[in-house]
Design a protein around this motif. Structure first.
Motif, PDB file in Angstrom:
ATOM      1  N   ARG A 184       5.926  61.374  38.640  1.00 37.25           N
ATOM      2  CA  ARG A 184       6.782  62.359  39.315  1.00 37.25           C
ATOM      3  C   ARG A 184       7.493  63.241  38.283  1.00 37.25           C
ATOM      4  N   THR A 185       7.908  62.644  37.163  1.00 38.75           N
ATOM      5  CA  THR A 185       8.557  63.431  36.117  1.00 38.75           C
ATOM      6  C   THR A 185       7.573  64.430  35.517  1.00 38.75           C
ATOM      7  N   TRP A 186       6.374  63.968  35.218  1.00 34.35           N
ATOM      8  CA  TRP A 186       5.342  64.842  34.663  1.00 34.35           C
ATOM      9  C   TRP A 186       4.989  65.966  35.640  1.00 34.35           C
ATOM     10  N   SER A 187       4.860  65.629  36.906  1.00 29.01           N
ATOM     11  CA  SER A 187       4.520  66.644  37.905  1.00 29.01           C
ATOM     12  C   SER A 187       5.617  67.696  38.007  1.00 29.01           C
ATOM     13  N   ALA A 188       6.878  67.252  37.980  1.00 31.49           N
ATOM     14  CA  ALA A 188       7.989  68.196  38.046  1.00 31.49           C
ATOM     15  C   ALA A 188       8.021  69.098  36.817  1.00 31.49           C
TER      16      ALA A 188
END
Length: 499
Positions: A377-381
């Motif tokens: 989720r951090t990478w996607s954001a």
């Protein structure tokens, strides 16, 4: 503009906080001299000694006063300088008292002695190896191998060689812990500025936290060394210049080596590494950029892991000792508490479910899944919306939440474990109560001789923790987006007010 009366009122409040915290630290130091974790007090509870009742009263009063003073400025000290000076003042009495809150310092000393004597602390317990100070080690840890990395074993052995005896060894172990804490203290303002958080608040939340003074300073826990190396590695990443290919690569390798050394002290630091790779990315957050910068960082991490293993000659034997850290069962770990409640229910029905190992395994599986989800989720954001400066904050926030989840779902919990996420949440979070309150509560879990108060209320504690889990899980599911992404940072660069 503040009026003169407001300024006088604020100044009075600051003085009250400073000297109330110092008074609390002095009470804890006196309690340490009366009934701290002294070498010859491994089986008798502190309250059974002649000065026991006085020791407990002084300890609880001092803890309450320090926690109250820390809590009063949870939104930020008047300035970074004021926070440094006040926290340092509070730590002075704790530097010169007996070991407080646990007997782990004696375990460190014996593990260092085993290695200095030519033995392998990963292959045998300190009792079987013949450590002359084994009677000072908590009975539960006398027959377990060392769970710490090779770098810390080397440091502990050096303390034994230079210390010349148990007291000298403990003094040097405390010096190591203070050095690690000073390193972390120097990194906090830079990390806070990079994340858009006021440095005066970050420094106060970490250094003035009673858990830090009691357990990292007086208790000489190696968590201080781990945090110092970890924060310095992350600071190098956020301060790394965008220009200069060789310089960028060198700083990436250096930061990776520091992060690897942190893992070589305590394996917990490994959960930060995937998020550190995100911090390392410069420019757009693309897969090639991640492979380029994260790959270079990984080479440095590998060096930080391999070099201490080769220098010590111990290899990766320390990984086997990690499984023995869960030999004790306490309800302060949520997975363990749930298992204990299932066991209690089974006993009422005439059965023995032995559920604790099962719930602990479920907790570890859930931890692995959540860490992967959090990273994704951090990478996607980062890939979709985050500019570089906000991206660094988001990645650091992810590392702090990863440490929080690790502490919550680990098979065991000790009060000083709360300092791991505290160090990163203090430099990234805009709201503080949700992590400051548990740290304040954890401060009351141990007595000066290392007695864990959770043992005295096993069944009620397990039930209460299980009920908390039942309430917290639905809340976390409803607010999972807020847990994986921090609230917006201030638009202006944080600075300290004149003071």
């Amino acid at each position: 503009m503040r009026s003169a009366s407001d300024i006088r009122s604020a100044s009075t409040r600051e003085r009250v906080v400073r000297y109330a915290g110092l008074a609390g630290a002095l009470l804890l130091a006196v309690a340490g001299y009366l009934g701290g974790a002294l070498p010859d007090a491994t089986t008798t509870r502190v309250w059974h000694s002649a000065d026991g009742p006085l020791t407990v009263v002084l300890w609880l009063a001092g803890t309450a006063v320090m926690v109250g003073a820390w809590w009063a400025l949870r939104d930020g000290a008047p300035s970074t300088r004021w926070a440094y000076l006040t926290a340092g003042l509070w730590m002075l009495p704790l530097l010169v008292t007996a070991p407080l809150g646990s007997r782990d310092g004696y375990s460190y000393a014996c593990q260092g002695w085993v290695y200095a004597d030519g033995g392998d602390p990963y292959a045998t317990g300190v009792a079987a190896a013949g450590c002359p100070w084994v009677s000072a080690v908590a009975p539960v840890w006398r027959d377990t191998p060392a769970p710490y990395g090779p770098l810390f074993v080397l440091l502990a052995a050096l303390a034994v060689v230079l210390g010349g005896g148990l007291v000298g060894t403990l003094v040097l172990l405390r010096v190591l812990a203070v050095a690690g804490l000073l390193l972390a203290a120097l990194c906090l303002p830079g990390l806070a500025r990079a994340a858009g958080v006021p440095p005066r608040r970050a420094v106060w939340l970490v250094l003035a936290c009673p858990l830090v003074g009691v357990h990292l300073v007086a208790g000489a826990h190696n968590d201080a060394v781990m945090l110092g190396l970890l924060l310095l590695g992350l600071l190098l990443l956020v301060r790394r210049p965008a220009a200069g290919l060789l310089l960028r690569a060198g700083l990436l390798l250096g930061a990776g080596a520091l992060l690897g050394l942190a893992v070589s002290v305590k394996a917990t630091a490994v959960v930060v590494l995937p998020f550190a790779a995100l911090v390392a990315v410069r420019g757009r957050y693309t897969l090639p950029a991640l492979l380029r910068d994260g790959g270079t960082l990984a080479v440095g991490v590998l060096g930080g892991l391999v070099v201490p293993s080769l220098l010590s000659g111990l290899g990766l034997g320390w990984l086997a000792g990690l499984g023995r850290s869960g030999d004790t069962e306490q309800w302060t770990s949520p997975p363990t508490a749930v298992g204990m409640v299932v066991d209690y229910a089974g006993e009422l029905l005439g059965r023995e479910p032995a559920a604790v190992p099962v719930t602990r395994l479920v907790g570890l599986v859930l931890l692995a899944a959540l860490l992967v989800l959090l990273w994704w989720r951090t990478w996607s954001a980062l890939r979709t919306s985050a500019p570089p400066e906000a991206g660094r904050r988001l990645a650091l926030w992810g590392a702090g939440v990863a440490l929080t989840v690790t502490v919550v779902l680990a098979p065991v919990f000790h009060p000083w474990y709360a300092t791991w996420p505290l160090a990163l949440l203090a430099v990234t979070a805009t709201r503080t109560t949700w992590f400051v309150l548990p740290c304040a509560a954890a401060t009351f879990l141990a007595l000066p001789d290392g007695t864990n108060l959770a043992r005295l209320v096993k069944a009620p504690g397990a039930v209460a923790m299980t009920l908390l889990v039942i309430v917290a899980v639905p809340w976390a599911l409803r607010h999972h987006r807020h847990l994986t992404r921090p609230h917006p940072a201030p638009l202006t660069r944080p600075t300290d007010p004149p003071h």
